[in-house]
Write a protein that holds these residues in place. Structure first.
Motif, PDB file in Angstrom:
ATOM      1  N   THR A  55      34.485  10.978  65.763  1.00  0.00           N
ATOM      2  CA  THR A  55      33.511  11.181  66.822  1.00  0.00           C
ATOM      3  C   THR A  55      33.289   9.853  67.542  1.00  0.00           C
ATOM      4  OG1 THR A  55      31.178  11.696  67.307  1.00  0.00           O
ATOM      5  CG2 THR A  55      31.673  10.832  65.124  1.00  0.00           C
ATOM      6  N   PRO A  56      33.004   9.872  68.838  1.00  0.00           N
ATOM      7  CA  PRO A  56      32.698   8.618  69.535  1.00  0.00           C
ATOM      8  C   PRO A  56      31.295   8.086  69.241  1.00  0.00           C
ATOM      9  CG  PRO A  56      32.596  10.449  71.059  1.00  0.00           C
ATOM     10  CD  PRO A  56      33.135  10.997  69.778  1.00  0.00           C
ATOM     11  N   ALA A  57      30.489   8.851  68.510  1.00  0.00           N
ATOM     12  CA  ALA A  57      29.154   8.389  68.106  1.00  0.00           C
ATOM     13  C   ALA A  57      29.290   7.603  66.805  1.00  0.00           C
ATOM     14  CB  ALA A  57      28.216   9.575  67.933  1.00  0.00           C
ATOM     15  N   TRP A  58      29.395   6.290  66.924  1.00  0.00           N
ATOM     16  CA  TRP A  58      29.484   5.410  65.762  1.00  0.00           C
ATOM     17  C   TRP A  58      28.072   4.888  65.483  1.00  0.00           C
ATOM     18  CZ3 TRP A  58      34.403   1.848  65.706  1.00  0.00           C
ATOM     19  CH2 TRP A  58      35.544   2.628  65.912  1.00  0.00           C
ATOM     20  N   LEU A  59      27.516   5.270  64.338  1.00  0.00           N
ATOM     21  CA  LEU A  59      26.102   5.035  64.068  1.00  0.00           C
ATOM     22  C   LEU A  59      25.877   3.938  63.034  1.00  0.00           C
ATOM     23  CD1 LEU A  59      24.923   8.759  63.851  1.00  0.00           C
ATOM     24  CD2 LEU A  59      25.184   7.307  65.872  1.00  0.00           C
ATOM     25  N   THR A  60      24.705   3.315  63.120  1.00  0.00           N
ATOM     26  CA  THR A  60      24.217   2.380  62.114  1.00  0.00           C
ATOM     27  C   THR A  60      22.921   2.946  61.565  1.00  0.00           C
ATOM     28  OG1 THR A  60      25.090   0.564  63.445  1.00  0.00           O
ATOM     29  CG2 THR A  60      23.651  -0.022  61.602  1.00  0.00           C
ATOM     30  N   CYS A  61      22.849   3.110  60.240  1.00  0.00           N
ATOM     31  CA  CYS A  61      21.721   3.769  59.588  1.00  0.00           C
ATOM     32  C   CYS A  61      21.100   2.856  58.530  1.00  0.00           C
ATOM     33  CB  CYS A  61      22.185   5.072  58.914  1.00  0.00           C
ATOM     34  SG  CYS A  61      23.017   6.237  60.015  1.00  0.00           S
ATOM     35  N   VAL A  62      19.912   3.230  58.075  1.00  0.00           N
ATOM     36  CA  VAL A  62      19.290   2.518  56.962  1.00  0.00           C
ATOM     37  C   VAL A  62      19.878   3.037  55.650  1.00  0.00           C
ATOM     38  CG1 VAL A  62      17.139   1.963  58.146  1.00  0.00           C
ATOM     39  CG2 VAL A  62      17.365   4.166  56.987  1.00  0.00           C
ATOM     40  N   CYS A  63      19.884   2.185  54.648  1.00  0.00           N
ATOM     41  CA  CYS A  63      20.459   2.573  53.356  1.00  0.00           C
ATOM     42  C   CYS A  63      19.553   3.538  52.588  1.00  0.00           C
ATOM     43  CB  CYS A  63      20.745   1.335  52.509  1.00  0.00           C
ATOM     44  SG  CYS A  63      22.125   0.326  53.133  1.00  0.00           S
ATOM     45  N   GLU A  64      18.254   3.511  52.867  1.00  0.00           N
ATOM     46  CA  GLU A  64      17.314   4.428  52.218  1.00  0.00           C
ATOM     47  C   GLU A  64      16.461   5.084  53.292  1.00  0.00           C
ATOM     48  OE1 GLU A  64      15.025   2.681  49.127  1.00  0.00           O
ATOM     49  OE2 GLU A  64      16.749   1.726  48.158  1.00  0.00           O
ATOM     50  N   PHE A  65      16.314   6.401  53.203  1.00  0.00           N
ATOM     51  CA  PHE A  65      15.535   7.137  54.199  1.00  0.00           C
ATOM     52  C   PHE A  65      14.825   8.305  53.520  1.00  0.00           C
ATOM     53  CE2 PHE A  65      15.284  10.421  57.636  1.00  0.00           C
ATOM     54  CZ  PHE A  65      14.382   9.739  58.443  1.00  0.00           C
ATOM     55  N   ARG A  66      13.500   8.235  53.503  1.00  0.00           N
ATOM     56  CA  ARG A  66      12.662   9.299  52.939  1.00  0.00           C
ATOM     57  C   ARG A  66      13.043   9.653  51.506  1.00  0.00           C
ATOM     58  NH1 ARG A  66      12.315  13.446  58.182  1.00  0.00           N
ATOM     59  NH2 ARG A  66      11.246  11.974  59.583  1.00  0.00           N
ATOM     60  N   GLY A  67      13.439   8.630  50.755  1.00  0.00           N
ATOM     61  CA  GLY A  67      13.749   8.817  49.345  1.00  0.00           C
ATOM     62  C   GLY A  67      15.049   9.543  49.060  1.00  0.00           C
ATOM     63  N   ARG A  68      15.845   9.794  50.080  1.00  0.00           N
ATOM     64  CA  ARG A  68      17.096  10.509  49.880  1.00  0.00           C
ATOM     65  C   ARG A  68      18.193   9.559  49.441  1.00  0.00           C
ATOM     66  NH1 ARG A  68      16.978  13.823  55.623  1.00  0.00           N
ATOM     67  NH2 ARG A  68      14.948  14.828  55.323  1.00  0.00           N
ATOM     68  N   ARG A  69      19.004  10.023  48.518  1.00  0.00           N
ATOM     69  CA  ARG A  69      20.138   9.233  48.033  1.00  0.00           C
ATOM     70  C   ARG A  69      21.398  10.088  48.124  1.00  0.00           C
ATOM     71  NH1 ARG A  69      18.828   4.637  45.352  1.00  0.00           N
ATOM     72  NH2 ARG A  69      20.870   4.613  44.331  1.00  0.00           N
ATOM     73  N   ARG A  70      22.468   9.489  48.586  1.00  0.00           N
ATOM     74  CA  ARG A  70      23.738  10.189  48.713  1.00  0.00           C
ATOM     75  C   ARG A  70      24.763   9.579  47.764  1.00  0.00           C
ATOM     76  NH1 ARG A  70      24.787  12.847  53.757  1.00  0.00           N
ATOM     77  NH2 ARG A  70      26.963  12.162  53.622  1.00  0.00           N
ATOM     78  N   GLU A  71      25.575  10.420  47.148  1.00  0.00           N
ATOM     79  CA  GLU A  71      26.703   9.923  46.369  1.00  0.00           C
ATOM     80  C   GLU A  71      27.840   9.681  47.350  1.00  0.00           C
ATOM     81  OE1 GLU A  71      29.550  11.052  42.547  1.00  0.00           O
ATOM     82  OE2 GLU A  71      27.833  12.325  43.063  1.00  0.00           O
TER      83      GLU A  71
END
Length: 204
Positions: free
Chosen positions: A44-60
């Motif tokens: 996708t042309p939408a290359w995003l920068t995100c926070v490592c932690e958001f609302r207590g959610r964790r991703r494997e």
């Protein structure tokens, strides 16, 4: 063994034990069965920068058929690679960046897809990182801008240059054959007031 998910200022995705302070994505570019990258480096042309932690959610990381988690030393690194703030987990930052980008690039009521289209053209030369001439003398570039010289990446802060590494920055002078890594429209947004978050090692 570290996964191949760490992004350099030139936009390459490599494996290293250093994680970084921001995450982000370019869509789905991995195989969750093997947790390895596909041949493509964006979907996708939408290359995003995100926070490592958001609302207590964790991703494997790389564990499912969802966006591929990438990691950056800091926001300046992500911007240099061609990413921009996410409007979901970093909404306030994304709105500030869009406002600065509009002011600096002479547009109004900007649609995100239109900004992504400009960034996509500025970030890539086919599959390779697109380099740009410096828009002004090196030491006049706004804080957070990144450049390349002699195959190395450098951050500009307070008119000084710092050499980038996966672990952080170190003071180093740059003089010749310097090219711009950060997309020009993003550099103009920095001039208009947006300040990217820098790794602690960038403190002079």
């Amino acid at each position: 063994m570290p996964l191949q998910n760490r992004v350099t200022p030139t936009g390459e995705i490599v494996a290293t034990e250093h994680r970084g302070t921001f995450t982000g994505n370019r869509g789905i570019i991995h195989d969750p069965a093997t947790r390895t990258l596909l041949n493509k480096r964006w979907s996708t042309p939408a290359w995003l920068t995100c926070v490592c932690e958001f609302r207590g959610r964790r991703r494997e990381v790389m564990s499912r058929q969802s966006w591929t988690e990438l990691f950056f030393l800091d926001e300046a690194t992500a911007f240099a690679a061609g990413h921009r703030p996410c409007f979901y987990c970093r909404r306030d930052d994304a709105k500030r960046f869009r406002a600065a980008w509009e002011t600096a690039n002479g547009v109004s009521d900007l649609k995100v897809k239109a900004m992504d289209a400009v960034l996509h053209a500025e970030r890539l030369d086919r599959r390779n990182k697109r380099l740009h001439p410096l828009p002004m003398p090196l030491h006049q570039l706004p804080d957070g801008t990144m450049v390349q010289a002699d195959g190395q990446s450098y951050l500009v802060v307070d008119g000084a240059t710092l050499r980038w590494s996966f672990a952080g920055y170190s003071r180093a002078d740059v003089t010749d054959d310097v090219m711009l890594l950060t997309p020009p429209s993003t550099v103009r947004a920095f001039q208009a007031g947006y300040r990217p978050v820098l790794h602690p090692s960038a403190a002079l």
